[in-house]
Scaffold this motif. Structure first.
Motif, PDB file in Angstrom:
ATOM      1  N   VAL A  37       0.818  -1.221   0.000  1.00 59.83           N
ATOM      2  CA  VAL A  37       0.000   0.000   0.000  1.00 59.83           C
ATOM      3  C   VAL A  37       0.852   1.271   0.000  1.00 59.83           C
ATOM      4  O   VAL A  37       0.332   2.369   0.183  1.00 59.83           O
ATOM      5  CB  VAL A  37      -0.972   0.022   1.204  1.00 59.83           C
ATOM      6  CG1 VAL A  37      -1.913  -1.174   1.166  1.00 59.83           C
ATOM      7  CG2 VAL A  37      -0.220   0.070   2.529  1.00 59.83           C
ATOM      8  N   GLN A  96      -5.951   5.290   6.126  1.00 57.63           N
ATOM      9  CA  GLN A  96      -6.803   4.300   5.479  1.00 57.63           C
ATOM     10  C   GLN A  96      -5.964   3.239   4.768  1.00 57.63           C
ATOM     11  O   GLN A  96      -6.328   2.071   4.750  1.00 57.63           O
ATOM     12  CB  GLN A  96      -7.766   4.979   4.506  1.00 57.63           C
ATOM     13  CG  GLN A  96      -8.939   4.112   4.084  1.00 57.63           C
ATOM     14  CD  GLN A  96      -9.784   3.638   5.256  1.00 57.63           C
ATOM     15  OE1 GLN A  96      -9.380   2.771   6.030  1.00 57.63           O
ATOM     16  NE2 GLN A  96     -10.956   4.213   5.396  1.00 57.63           N
ATOM     17  N   ARG A  97      -4.833   3.646   4.208  1.00 61.42           N
ATOM     18  CA  ARG A  97      -3.938   2.662   3.605  1.00 61.42           C
ATOM     19  C   ARG A  97      -3.394   1.700   4.650  1.00 61.42           C
ATOM     20  O   ARG A  97      -3.218   0.502   4.383  1.00 61.42           O
ATOM     21  CB  ARG A  97      -2.781   3.369   2.883  1.00 61.42           C
ATOM     22  CG  ARG A  97      -3.161   3.859   1.501  1.00 61.42           C
ATOM     23  CD  ARG A  97      -1.944   4.297   0.722  1.00 61.42           C
ATOM     24  NE  ARG A  97      -1.538   5.643   1.064  1.00 61.42           N
ATOM     25  CZ  ARG A  97      -0.355   6.163   0.773  1.00 61.42           C
ATOM     26  NH1 ARG A  97       0.558   5.440   0.163  1.00 61.42           N
ATOM     27  NH2 ARG A  97      -0.068   7.416   1.099  1.00 61.42           N
ATOM     28  N   LEU A 102      -6.225   7.085  -3.823  1.00 56.17           N
ATOM     29  CA  LEU A 102      -6.400   5.806  -3.148  1.00 56.17           C
ATOM     30  C   LEU A 102      -7.172   4.818  -4.006  1.00 56.17           C
ATOM     31  O   LEU A 102      -6.965   3.609  -3.905  1.00 56.17           O
ATOM     32  CB  LEU A 102      -7.085   6.004  -1.797  1.00 56.17           C
ATOM     33  CG  LEU A 102      -6.206   6.578  -0.688  1.00 56.17           C
ATOM     34  CD1 LEU A 102      -6.904   6.468   0.662  1.00 56.17           C
ATOM     35  CD2 LEU A 102      -4.866   5.875  -0.617  1.00 56.17           C
ATOM     36  N   GLN A 130      -4.512   3.403  -6.094  1.00 57.31           N
ATOM     37  CA  GLN A 130      -3.686   2.510  -5.288  1.00 57.31           C
ATOM     38  C   GLN A 130      -4.405   1.191  -5.034  1.00 57.31           C
ATOM     39  O   GLN A 130      -3.816   0.110  -5.117  1.00 57.31           O
ATOM     40  CB  GLN A 130      -3.345   3.177  -3.962  1.00 57.31           C
ATOM     41  CG  GLN A 130      -2.559   2.286  -2.992  1.00 57.31           C
ATOM     42  CD  GLN A 130      -1.140   2.027  -3.436  1.00 57.31           C
ATOM     43  OE1 GLN A 130      -0.385   2.959  -3.643  1.00 57.31           O
ATOM     44  NE2 GLN A 130      -0.777   0.758  -3.613  1.00 57.31           N
ATOM     45  N   LEU A 131      -5.698   1.275  -4.740  1.00 60.43           N
ATOM     46  CA  LEU A 131      -6.473   0.069  -4.462  1.00 60.43           C
ATOM     47  C   LEU A 131      -6.558  -0.830  -5.688  1.00 60.43           C
ATOM     48  O   LEU A 131      -6.431  -2.054  -5.584  1.00 60.43           O
ATOM     49  CB  LEU A 131      -7.876   0.449  -3.984  1.00 60.43           C
ATOM     50  CG  LEU A 131      -8.820  -0.718  -3.644  1.00 60.43           C
ATOM     51  CD1 LEU A 131      -8.237  -1.580  -2.536  1.00 60.43           C
ATOM     52  CD2 LEU A 131     -10.184  -0.178  -3.227  1.00 60.43           C
ATOM     53  N   THR A 139      -3.267  -2.576  -6.118  1.00 61.56           N
ATOM     54  CA  THR A 139      -3.159  -3.662  -5.143  1.00 61.56           C
ATOM     55  C   THR A 139      -4.023  -4.838  -5.559  1.00 61.56           C
ATOM     56  O   THR A 139      -3.600  -6.000  -5.503  1.00 61.56           O
ATOM     57  CB  THR A 139      -3.571  -3.159  -3.751  1.00 61.56           C
ATOM     58  OG1 THR A 139      -2.753  -2.060  -3.379  1.00 61.56           O
ATOM     59  CG2 THR A 139      -3.428  -4.257  -2.714  1.00 61.56           C
TER      60      THR A 139
END
Length: 260
Positions: free
Chosen positions: A123, A142-143, A174, A177-178, A181
């Motif tokens: 993350v 949150q990460r 984010l 990023q999500l 991931t």
């Protein structure tokens, strides 16, 4: 193929002072293995209730909730849950927050450290592993919460408006990023949101639109957009078309709810 998550004719009611309130009314929905499913709808449509049932935090009044074809009877390590609130321990560093679930599971220290560090790197918090939550921005907190969920190696990620309290720029960052991931880990994700653009951007195949009072599935809208979900994709005519279709489905139900 057996769905990873299955809601079968699920009903949820609450006894109020003089009446019975139906939060969910005969909801049937399957989430495929490794699908990133987004669920959007007006306030009070029962989408968070649905997710809480998959997490084992609530029981249906009728019907069944299954994971891997087995009834959900309570919370379990196979399902990671992330809420809008960060729920970090303020006295623990990022690393120790991420390790917390592994400590509860009595994971040996060397393995615990290795899995936590991998989740932290995943993350993008490698430079902040020894920082306390009070020194982190909202997005970084949150990460950290997402890393903690990933560290216990769940098969399913259940996310209830995890970016709802963040500013617009951090939210988009984010989201990116999500998705990065998810593309690496390929977990099954059920993601609850109020944001139509977020729902379309994150969905791998489908957006589920819920209707309120009582909560039920109003529409399932296909999302056929390429990866990665770049800015060009977000600005494309096809994204706009799907976004408008989801928006109109949600907005129509909101009008209905308001008029009721």
């Amino acid at each position: 193929m057996t769905p990873k998550i299955s809601f079968r004719d699920v009903v949820k009611t609450y006894e109020l002072k003089d009446t019975t309130f139906t939060a969910l009314d005969h909801v049937s929905l399957d989430v495929a293995d490794r699908e990133f499913l987004t669920v959007v709808g007006p306030s009070g449509c029962g989408k968070s209730t649905l997710l809480s049932m998959a997490a084992g935090l609530l029981e249906p009044s009728a019907g069944q909730v299954l994971v891997d074809d087995a009834p959900v009877t309570g919370p379990g390590p196979d399902r990671g849950v992330i809420f809008q609130q960060y729920a970090l321990f303020p006295w623990l560093t990022v690393r120790h927050n991420v390790e917390f679930g592994l400590r509860i599971a009595s994971t040996p220290a060397p393995e615990r450290r290795e899995r936590a560090e991998r989740a932290i790197e995943l993350v993008g918090l490698g430079d902040f592993a020894d920082a306390l939550p009070k020194t982190l921005s909202g997005g970084m907190k949150q990460r950290c919460a997402i890393a903690r969920a990933y560290a216990v190696n769940p098969q399913v990620m259940l996310m209830d408006e995890p970016f709802g309290a963040l500013d617009a720029l951090t939210r988009v960052q984010l989201q990116d990023q999500l998705l990065t991931t998810w593309s690496q880990e390929q977990r099954t994700v059920m993601f609850i949101t109020h944001d139509v653009d977020e729902a379309v951007c994150l969905a791998s195949r489908r957006v589920v639109v819920m209707a309120a009072r009582p909560g039920r599935v109003h529409a399932v809208i296909d999302v056929d957009l390429p990866y990665p979900r770049t800015e060009d994709v977000r600005l494309s005519p096809e994204f706009t078309r799907i976004r408008n279709e989801v928006w109109h489905a949600v907005y129509h139900q909101n009008l209905t709810t308001t008029a009721a």
